[in-house]
Scaffold this active site. Sequence first.
Site, mmCIF file in Angstrom:
data_model
loop_
_atom_site.group_PDB
_atom_site.id
_atom_site.type_symbol
_atom_site.label_atom_id
_atom_site.label_comp_id
_atom_site.label_asym_id
_atom_site.label_seq_id
_atom_site.Cartn_x
_atom_site.Cartn_y
_atom_site.Cartn_z
ATOM 1 N N ARG A 185 0.816 -1.218 0.000
ATOM 2 C CA ARG A 185 0.000 0.000 0.000
ATOM 3 C C ARG A 185 0.847 1.264 0.000
ATOM 4 N NH1 ARG A 185 -2.495 -4.087 0.810
ATOM 5 N NH2 ARG A 185 -4.772 -4.318 0.578
ATOM 6 N N ASP A 229 -17.725 7.064 8.261
ATOM 7 C CA ASP A 229 -16.512 6.274 8.068
ATOM 8 C C ASP A 229 -15.315 7.217 8.036
ATOM 9 O OD1 ASP A 229 -16.258 3.116 6.952
ATOM 10 O OD2 ASP A 229 -14.499 4.375 6.650
#
Length: 282
Positions: free
Chosen positions: A38, A145
């Site tokens: 990532r 979120d």
Amino acid sequence: MSETLFLSAAELRRLCAFLYRETGMLFGETKRYYIERRVADRLAATRTANFAAYFGSLRADAQEREALINAFTVNETYFYREEHQLACLSRSLLPDLITTRRPGDRIRIWSAPCSTGEEAYSIAIWLLENWRLVDAYNIEIVGSDIDTRVLEAAREGLFGERALSRMPPQLVDAYFGPVQRHRREIIQDLKESIAFTQANLVDGPSLAAQGIFDVIFCRNVLIYFDDQSRLIAAQNLYDRLAPGGYLCLGHTESMSRISDLFAVRRFEDAIVFQRPEGFRER
């Protein structure tokens, strides 16, 4: 395809400490491959030569900090997940809550984290189909979120076959448009009825901005936190619940092992956690 990246032990510790401060999620050496993949993607996206230069730029680049956090969040979800809790909501929790309410009063339900919106939309559809008093009260559903990408997807309201696989076909046809490019769009009335906002479970101020809720669904996220982050999240969730309000966790999670702030309530369909009535000092 991003190039292979190797983080030194010190670099890995710095990054994991950053992610922990920002999200409450605990990463370490056992997740090295996951982390390096990532970070390599972010270096490629920003055209940064190495990790040291990239990490040094994060303090001044709020947009890239957000992109990095987005890259590490977990977004596994689908419609009607853990359906027994939805049944508990309509059969037990809401009937209990309205004993002190009048028709027309507001009832606030929070999905946090909401990922790409499946849980928040599932709550809305479930209540429309299974709670006969749904039109008698002002039901407000909020999905929150930390990941801004999934919030945009939730607002867009497009879902593939996998997300809809647990939902009865007649409800899919009733609440979603026809298949287009392997996805179906949720009807506009539902899309407009749910507010999606950014919030961080370990950041009290970002949660305080969401207001007070009667029911909170916070499922399958605390398992990614360490003990200290769970305690912080538990206190923050407690603060967001109205006295007498209910907290629904994932089936492998138990607030009793995290905090004594909540009372355990056992209903026919599910075990949930309730903020006791009255004031309690921290």
